[in-house]
Design a protein around this motif. Structure first.
Motif, PDB file in Angstrom:
ATOM      1  N   ASP A 172      -4.885  19.766   1.529  1.00  0.00           N
ATOM      2  CA  ASP A 172      -4.047  18.500   0.837  1.00  0.00           C
ATOM      3  C   ASP A 172      -4.674  17.630  -0.316  1.00  0.00           C
ATOM      4  O   ASP A 172      -5.706  17.992  -0.670  1.00  0.00           O
ATOM      5  CB  ASP A 172      -3.968  17.467   2.124  1.00  0.00           C
ATOM      6  N   TRP A 173      -3.682  17.397  -0.736  1.00  0.00           N
ATOM      7  CA  TRP A 173      -4.371  15.964  -2.126  1.00  0.00           C
ATOM      8  C   TRP A 173      -3.707  14.591  -1.582  1.00  0.00           C
ATOM      9  O   TRP A 173      -2.686  14.426  -1.482  1.00  0.00           O
ATOM     10  CB  TRP A 173      -3.672  16.517  -3.658  1.00  0.00           C
ATOM     11  N   ARG A 174      -5.064  13.550  -2.090  1.00  0.00           N
ATOM     12  CA  ARG A 174      -4.877  12.736  -1.405  1.00  0.00           C
ATOM     13  C   ARG A 174      -5.771  11.896  -2.339  1.00  0.00           C
ATOM     14  O   ARG A 174      -6.918  11.690  -2.764  1.00  0.00           O
ATOM     15  CB  ARG A 174      -5.754  12.262   0.034  1.00  0.00           C
ATOM     16  N   TRP A 176      -6.410   8.189  -4.548  1.00  0.00           N
ATOM     17  CA  TRP A 176      -7.337   6.920  -4.656  1.00  0.00           C
ATOM     18  C   TRP A 176      -7.088   6.305  -5.580  1.00  0.00           C
ATOM     19  O   TRP A 176      -7.815   6.155  -6.608  1.00  0.00           O
ATOM     20  CB  TRP A 176      -9.439   7.463  -3.276  1.00  0.00           C
ATOM     21  N   ASP A 177      -7.724   4.495  -5.175  1.00  0.00           N
ATOM     22  CA  ASP A 177      -7.389   3.819  -6.244  1.00  0.00           C
ATOM     23  C   ASP A 177      -9.265   2.907  -6.277  1.00  0.00           C
ATOM     24  O   ASP A 177      -9.868   2.858  -5.018  1.00  0.00           O
ATOM     25  CB  ASP A 177      -6.863   2.303  -5.860  1.00  0.00           C
ATOM     26  N   ILE A 178     -10.050   3.785  -7.027  1.00  0.00           N
ATOM     27  CA  ILE A 178     -11.488   3.187  -6.967  1.00  0.00           C
ATOM     28  C   ILE A 178     -11.460   2.090  -8.437  1.00  0.00           C
ATOM     29  O   ILE A 178     -10.899   2.637  -9.576  1.00  0.00           O
ATOM     30  CB  ILE A 178     -12.389   4.487  -7.640  1.00  0.00           C
ATOM     31  N   LYS A 179     -11.760   1.244  -8.688  1.00  0.00           N
ATOM     32  CA  LYS A 179     -11.694  -0.149  -9.546  1.00  0.00           C
ATOM     33  C   LYS A 179     -12.336  -1.133  -9.263  1.00  0.00           C
ATOM     34  O   LYS A 179     -12.006  -1.685  -8.216  1.00  0.00           O
ATOM     35  CB  LYS A 179      -9.989  -0.304 -10.002  1.00  0.00           C
ATOM     36  N   VAL A 180     -12.406  -2.053 -10.160  1.00  0.00           N
ATOM     37  CA  VAL A 180     -13.090  -3.173 -10.001  1.00  0.00           C
ATOM     38  C   VAL A 180     -11.998  -4.698  -9.996  1.00  0.00           C
ATOM     39  O   VAL A 180     -11.223  -4.704 -11.000  1.00  0.00           O
ATOM     40  CB  VAL A 180     -13.838  -3.776 -11.221  1.00  0.00           C
ATOM     41  N   ALA A 181     -11.921  -5.111  -9.384  1.00  0.00           N
ATOM     42  CA  ALA A 181     -10.705  -5.915  -9.065  1.00  0.00           C
ATOM     43  C   ALA A 181     -11.920  -7.605  -9.118  1.00  0.00           C
ATOM     44  O   ALA A 181     -13.080  -7.679  -8.973  1.00  0.00           O
ATOM     45  CB  ALA A 181     -10.410  -6.201  -7.609  1.00  0.00           C
ATOM     46  N   ILE A 182     -11.012  -8.986  -9.484  1.00  0.00           N
ATOM     47  CA  ILE A 182     -11.176 -10.101  -9.593  1.00  0.00           C
ATOM     48  C   ILE A 182     -10.983 -10.850  -7.811  1.00  0.00           C
ATOM     49  O   ILE A 182     -10.336 -10.683  -7.648  1.00  0.00           O
ATOM     50  CB  ILE A 182     -11.242 -10.711 -10.520  1.00  0.00           C
ATOM     51  N   VAL A 183     -12.319 -11.182  -7.194  1.00  0.00           N
ATOM     52  CA  VAL A 183     -12.357 -12.249  -6.117  1.00  0.00           C
ATOM     53  C   VAL A 183     -11.369 -13.871  -6.477  1.00  0.00           C
ATOM     54  O   VAL A 183     -12.430 -14.136  -7.232  1.00  0.00           O
ATOM     55  CB  VAL A 183     -13.539 -12.568  -5.492  1.00  0.00           C
ATOM     56  N   PRO A 200      -7.422   4.630  -0.275  1.00  0.00           N
ATOM     57  CA  PRO A 200      -5.747   5.659  -1.091  1.00  0.00           C
ATOM     58  C   PRO A 200      -4.781   5.037  -1.159  1.00  0.00           C
ATOM     59  O   PRO A 200      -4.530   4.193  -1.525  1.00  0.00           O
ATOM     60  CB  PRO A 200      -5.406   6.099   1.092  1.00  0.00           C
ATOM     61  N   THR A 201      -4.186   5.079  -2.467  1.00  0.00           N
ATOM     62  CA  THR A 201      -3.135   5.232  -3.280  1.00  0.00           C
ATOM     63  C   THR A 201      -2.144   4.890  -2.178  1.00  0.00           C
ATOM     64  O   THR A 201      -1.927   5.604  -1.484  1.00  0.00           O
ATOM     65  CB  THR A 201      -2.755   5.709  -3.983  1.00  0.00           C
ATOM     66  N   HIS A 202      -0.717   4.296  -2.560  1.00  0.00           N
ATOM     67  CA  HIS A 202       0.514   4.735  -1.798  1.00  0.00           C
ATOM     68  C   HIS A 202       1.085   5.981  -1.622  1.00  0.00           C
ATOM     69  O   HIS A 202       2.226   5.724  -0.881  1.00  0.00           O
ATOM     70  CB  HIS A 202       0.752   3.103  -1.633  1.00  0.00           C
ATOM     71  N   THR A 203       1.027   6.500  -2.724  1.00  0.00           N
ATOM     72  CA  THR A 203       1.479   7.664  -2.890  1.00  0.00           C
ATOM     73  C   THR A 203       1.753   8.668  -1.513  1.00  0.00           C
ATOM     74  O   THR A 203       0.678   8.951  -0.715  1.00  0.00           O
ATOM     75  CB  THR A 203       1.572   8.427  -3.948  1.00  0.00           C
TER      76      THR A 203
END
Length: 220
Positions: A172-174, A176-183, A200-203
């Motif tokens: 399957d294909w899943r 993911w969101d990998i990113k820098v966020a500000i706390v 994981p993304t919401h898709t």
């Protein structure tokens, strides 16, 4: 799934863009061979060009390209590996179409040449009668099939031959969101107010295909 080792000889049917061919070539190394069969001559020519242009053709010596329907050219492929087989195999004539006749009358004279077989085609069970005799005992055939109905047809057909269904895996294909966020409320003792978001993304999860792993057993 093939349990490939350096020096192995692998048969691949369905060359495509040669992506898998090159992966297998790296696995078997310079002392191994990948014999890749493609029914379309133009597709095979394009695949050869892709391999030639990848890192100055470093993998070309490990890949041998063949054109034709697998069951019709397998004898030629076998003779290209072992010239002595020309005395017992007619390279211009495919093996018997009936799987029982193929196994009982011709199975004993077919030398087991391949350490693994990969079939990327819609109906692999139509080609297995002609090729499974060339697979070494206790080694694997892996089939790539998009739909579960094809998997069921393959499993039913494999009961005719000494092939054990060892595994069926859905690929399957899943995303993911990998990113820098500000706390928003950082810890005053923290060195930075940045954090990594990894989830994981919401898709929905996407289906690609099934992999069916068959092990060749000794004839009963």
């Amino acid at each position: 799934m093939l349990d490939t080792s350096p020096g192995d000889c692998i048969l691949e049917a369905g060359t495509g863009n040669a992506g898998l061919s090159m992966y297998l070539a790296r696995a078997v190394g310079p002392n191994g061979k990948v014999h890749s069969v493609e029914r379309s001559s133009s597709t095979s020519e394009h695949a050869q060009l892709v391999v030639e242009q990848f890192r100055r053709g470093v993998l070309m010596p490990s890949i041998v390209f063949h054109v034709g329907v697998l069951g019709e050219v397998i004898n030629k492929v076998a003779v290209s590996i072992d010239k002595s087989l020309a005395t017992v195999l007619n390279a211009e004539k495919p093996l018997a179409e009936d799987p029982e006749q193929t196994w009982k009358e011709q199975g004993n004279i077919i030398a087991p040449l391949f350490d693994g077989i990969v079939l990327d085609m819609p109906t692999p069970w139509t080609q297995l009668p002609q090729i499974f005799g060339f697979l070494k005992t206790d080694r694997f055939v892996v089939c790539y099939l998009p739909s579960i109905s094809q998997v069921m047809d393959l499993v039913r057909a494999s009961r005719q031959w000494p092939l054990l269904v060892e595994d069926v895996v859905e690929v399957d294909w899943r995303s993911w969101d990998i990113k820098v966020a500000i706390v928003r409320n950082p810890d005053p003792l923290a060195a930075s107010d940045e954090a990594m978001v990894c989830r994981p993304t919401h898709t929905p999860i996407g289906h690609t295909a099934f992999l069916v792993k068959l092990r060749k057993c000794g004839a009963q």
